[in-house]
Design an enzyme around this catalytic site. Structure first.
Site, PDB file in Angstrom:
ATOM      1  N   HIS A 192     -16.509  -1.251  10.556  1.00 33.55           N
ATOM      2  CA  HIS A 192     -15.604  -0.480  11.436  1.00 33.55           C
ATOM      3  C   HIS A 192     -14.223  -1.125  11.486  1.00 33.55           C
ATOM      4  O   HIS A 192     -13.505  -0.988  12.477  1.00 33.55           O
ATOM      5  CB  HIS A 192     -16.162  -0.360  12.853  1.00 33.55           C
ATOM      6  CG  HIS A 192     -17.592   0.074  12.912  1.00 33.55           C
ATOM      7  ND1 HIS A 192     -17.974   1.403  12.941  1.00 33.55           N
ATOM      8  CD2 HIS A 192     -18.736  -0.649  12.915  1.00 33.55           C
ATOM      9  CE1 HIS A 192     -19.303   1.470  12.978  1.00 33.55           C
ATOM     10  NE2 HIS A 192     -19.794   0.240  12.943  1.00 33.55           N
TER      11      HIS A 192
ATOM     12  N   SER B 293      12.481  -2.271  -0.611  1.00 32.22           N
ATOM     13  CA  SER B 293      12.934  -1.089   0.121  1.00 32.22           C
ATOM     14  C   SER B 293      14.426  -0.915  -0.112  1.00 32.22           C
ATOM     15  O   SER B 293      15.153  -1.882  -0.310  1.00 32.22           O
ATOM     16  CB  SER B 293      12.644  -1.288   1.605  1.00 32.22           C
ATOM     17  OG  SER B 293      13.505  -0.489   2.382  1.00 32.22           O
TER      18      SER B 293
ATOM     19  N   LYS C 169      11.598  -6.148   3.125  1.00 33.18           N
ATOM     20  CA  LYS C 169      10.347  -5.524   2.698  1.00 33.18           C
ATOM     21  C   LYS C 169       9.898  -5.923   1.300  1.00 33.18           C
ATOM     22  O   LYS C 169      10.691  -6.064   0.385  1.00 33.18           O
ATOM     23  CB  LYS C 169      10.485  -3.985   2.723  1.00 33.18           C
ATOM     24  CG  LYS C 169      10.586  -3.379   4.100  1.00 33.18           C
ATOM     25  CD  LYS C 169       9.333  -3.529   4.940  1.00 33.18           C
ATOM     26  CE  LYS C 169       8.225  -2.584   4.559  1.00 33.18           C
ATOM     27  NZ  LYS C 169       8.527  -1.195   4.786  1.00 33.18           N
TER      28      LYS C 169
ATOM     29  N   GLU D  55      -0.696   1.548  -3.491  1.00 33.01           N
ATOM     30  CA  GLU D  55      -0.547   2.861  -2.842  1.00 33.01           C
ATOM     31  C   GLU D  55      -0.565   3.991  -3.873  1.00 33.01           C
ATOM     32  O   GLU D  55      -1.146   5.054  -3.640  1.00 33.01           O
ATOM     33  CB  GLU D  55       0.760   2.901  -2.041  1.00 33.01           C
ATOM     34  CG  GLU D  55       0.721   2.003  -0.816  1.00 33.01           C
ATOM     35  CD  GLU D  55       2.085   1.854  -0.167  1.00 33.01           C
ATOM     36  OE1 GLU D  55       2.743   2.871   0.088  1.00 33.01           O
ATOM     37  OE2 GLU D  55       2.497   0.710   0.072  1.00 33.01           O
TER      38      GLU D  55
ATOM     39  N   TYR E 193     -18.202  31.616 -25.222  1.00 34.03           N
ATOM     40  CA  TYR E 193     -16.812  31.231 -24.992  1.00 34.03           C
ATOM     41  C   TYR E 193     -16.076  32.304 -24.202  1.00 34.03           C
ATOM     42  O   TYR E 193     -16.249  33.499 -24.423  1.00 34.03           O
ATOM     43  CB  TYR E 193     -16.085  31.001 -26.334  1.00 34.03           C
ATOM     44  CG  TYR E 193     -14.625  30.602 -26.155  1.00 34.03           C
ATOM     45  CD1 TYR E 193     -14.281  29.283 -25.941  1.00 34.03           C
ATOM     46  CD2 TYR E 193     -13.618  31.568 -26.153  1.00 34.03           C
ATOM     47  CE1 TYR E 193     -12.952  28.911 -25.750  1.00 34.03           C
ATOM     48  CE2 TYR E 193     -12.290  31.205 -25.955  1.00 34.03           C
ATOM     49  CZ  TYR E 193     -11.969  29.874 -25.757  1.00 34.03           C
ATOM     50  OH  TYR E 193     -10.652  29.512 -25.556  1.00 34.03           O
TER      51      TYR E 193
ATOM     52  N   LYS F  93      -8.575  21.698 -20.895  1.00 35.10           N
ATOM     53  CA  LYS F  93      -7.999  20.477 -21.458  1.00 35.10           C
ATOM     54  C   LYS F  93      -7.015  19.758 -20.544  1.00 35.10           C
ATOM     55  O   LYS F  93      -7.085  18.541 -20.380  1.00 35.10           O
ATOM     56  CB  LYS F  93      -7.340  20.793 -22.808  1.00 35.10           C
ATOM     57  CG  LYS F  93      -8.366  21.065 -23.886  1.00 35.10           C
ATOM     58  CD  LYS F  93      -7.731  21.651 -25.111  1.00 35.10           C
ATOM     59  CE  LYS F  93      -8.453  22.825 -25.692  1.00 35.10           C
ATOM     60  NZ  LYS F  93      -9.022  23.821 -24.806  1.00 35.10           N
TER      61      LYS F  93
END
Ligand code: ARG
Length: 459
Positions: free
Chosen positions: A155, A276, A282, A289, A316, A324
């Site tokens: 948790h 940043s 930063k 991400e 087909y 594709k």
């Protein structure tokens, strides 16, 4: 002029040509298309369906086309519709009427089924080969961090003590299953569809086994209706790729959290972080991400593919031309993510002190404290209740289990003696978790040995 124009009285609309053409994306199958055509031509010659000289002339012509396509010398035009017609038209341009014999006993339906399968077999092997170095990096990290204590969470709350090595081996085990899943897909998809014809085979005396051997297939698919319309292997591969991305995404999520100032368990290498545009302080985990984000894209391909195939009658249908791009995109995405992810993990540095500190707070040794009482004879449920009260007392008085005096312990139960401090010491808590699969040094070493054996068999 279209090669099927004989049956029609007028040309197709320009917009129809654009919608109908798949050459913009199926051009990447040119190698498979040409190799498949060479094997087919060889078989036609061997079986006396066309003359051996014609077969040889076709194969020579195809070789030249392959070289020129590799060199990017042949333009892929919408007017050629798809890669199969493009290669055939180019062949006839080069060697004349003999080129027109190549399509004997063959349809574009079994041709595309063949090309796509050959292409995907290679992709599965390539992706499998990218997973192995990631597992190796995780094993190396585990070997170097057998004693690096960190909290394990449920948790997202500190739960019990573990080690960084134990964590790394959990991901190594997930990725091991991914390798096995790909191998499993490969084994099942290794069937050669050429010779299914448009859908019901052919009246020519073809030798499918020979073609399968030429092209390195384990078997020939057994039913022609199924052979031309089976795309199960794509669904299986997309599922396997989705699971790989799910694993990378879960790992990414941990990396992102561990990089945050709230955790600061790890620091990513500058080469695998970004800055940043406005906040000078930063250092962002963009790679993790992006991997997490791209997972959605691969899931999308899986759902898209299943939806295309849903309710398609045999055999087909042109819907299947939509197969594709979904698969190509998923394959490209996974292949782009894996090496960068591996390098990101390989180069990250650990802040062991922060991990240790995080494990020292949050009563991560409460289960061990209860187990201590159990070893002294108390039933577990009673011990659990006593420790619950102890924790409550600690919280109300700003203490930890380690900092309670013996008098305080005794006021909760007579069972407590001086050895409790050793029993709840983090090192002891980890060292005692000797159960198979657990975080003790011995347990993790056994896990490492098992994965190393697996990797050695894969080399
Ligand atoms: N370009 C087609 C595809 O990708 C090849 C098969 C075409 N067959 C047909 N009957 N139209 O599926």
């Amino acid at each position: 002029m279209k090669l099927w124009s004989g049956r029609f009285d007028k040309n197709t609309d320009q917009l129809v040509d654009e919608l109908n053409a798949s050459i913009t994306f199926d051009q990447r199958l040119f190698r498979e298309d040409i190799t498949g055509s060479m094997a087919h031509a060889k078989m036609l010659g061997k079986q006396g369906i066309i003359a051996v000289e014609e077969s040889e002339k076709i194969i020579e012509g195809l070789k030249g086309i392959l070289e020129d396509m590799e060199a990017g010398k042949i333009p892929f035009l919408i007017s050629d519709e798809d890669i199969h017609m493009c290669v055939e038209a180019e062949l006839t341009r080069r060697i004349g009427d003999t080129g027109k014999r190549l399509h004997t006993a063959r349809s574009r339906n079994d041709q595309v089924a063949l090309d796509f399968r050959m292409y995907m077999k290679n992709q599965v092997l390539e992706i499998r080969a990218l997973l192995l170095p990631l597992i190796e990096v995780l094993v190396k990290m585990a070997e170097n961090n057998l004693d690096t204590i960190m909290p394990a969470y449920t948790h997202l709350q500190r739960a019990q003590p573990s080690t960084f090595a134990h964590y790394m081996m959990s991901y190594a085990n997930m990725l091991k299953r991914d390798v096995l899943r790909l191998e499993d897909c490969y084994e099942r998809m290794d069937e050669m569809p050429l010779g299914c014809g448009a859908l019901t085979g052919t009246t020519y005396p073809i030798d499918r086994q020979f073609v399968a051997e030429q092209l390195g297939f384990a078997r020939v698919c057994e039913n022609s209706l199924d052979g031309v319309s089976d795309r199960d292997y794509c669904v299986e591969i997309l599922s396997a790729l989705s699971i790989i991305m799910m694993h990378l995404s879960r790992f990414s999520e941990e990396i992102i959290m561990w990089c945050s100032w709230e955790f600061k368990f790890i620091e990513l290498d500058d080469a695998y972080s970004t800055g940043s545009s406005i906040m000078p302080q930063k250092k962002n985990p963009d790679i993790a991400e992006l991997v997490r984000g791209k997972t959605g894209r691969v899931y999308g391909s899986l759902m898209g593919f299943l939806t295309i195939m849903k309710a398609l009658p045999l055999a087909y249908n042109k819907d299947m031309q939509e197969d594709k791009e979904q698969v190509f995109d998923a394959v490209d995405t996974v292949k782009a993510c894996l090496p960068v992810f591996t390098a990101m993990i390989d180069t990250m540095t650990l802040n062991k002190e922060n991990m240790r500190n995080a494990a020292s707070r949050g009563f991560i040794n409460a289960t061990d404290c209860a187990d201590y009482m159990v070893k002294k004879g108390l039933p577990f449920r009673d011990a659990y209740t006593v420790v619950g009260k102890l924790v409550n007392y600690c919280i109300n008085n700003g203490k930890t289990l380690e900092s309670l005096s013996m008098d305080e312990y005794k006021s909760f139960s007579d069972i407590f003696e001086d050895d409790v401090y050793h029993a709840i010491d983090l090192e002891t808590c980890v060292a005692m978790r000797l159960s198979q699969g657990g975080p003790s040094k011995e347990s993790v070493q056994a896990q490492i040995a098992s994965i190393k054996k697996f990797l050695a068999e894969k080399e």
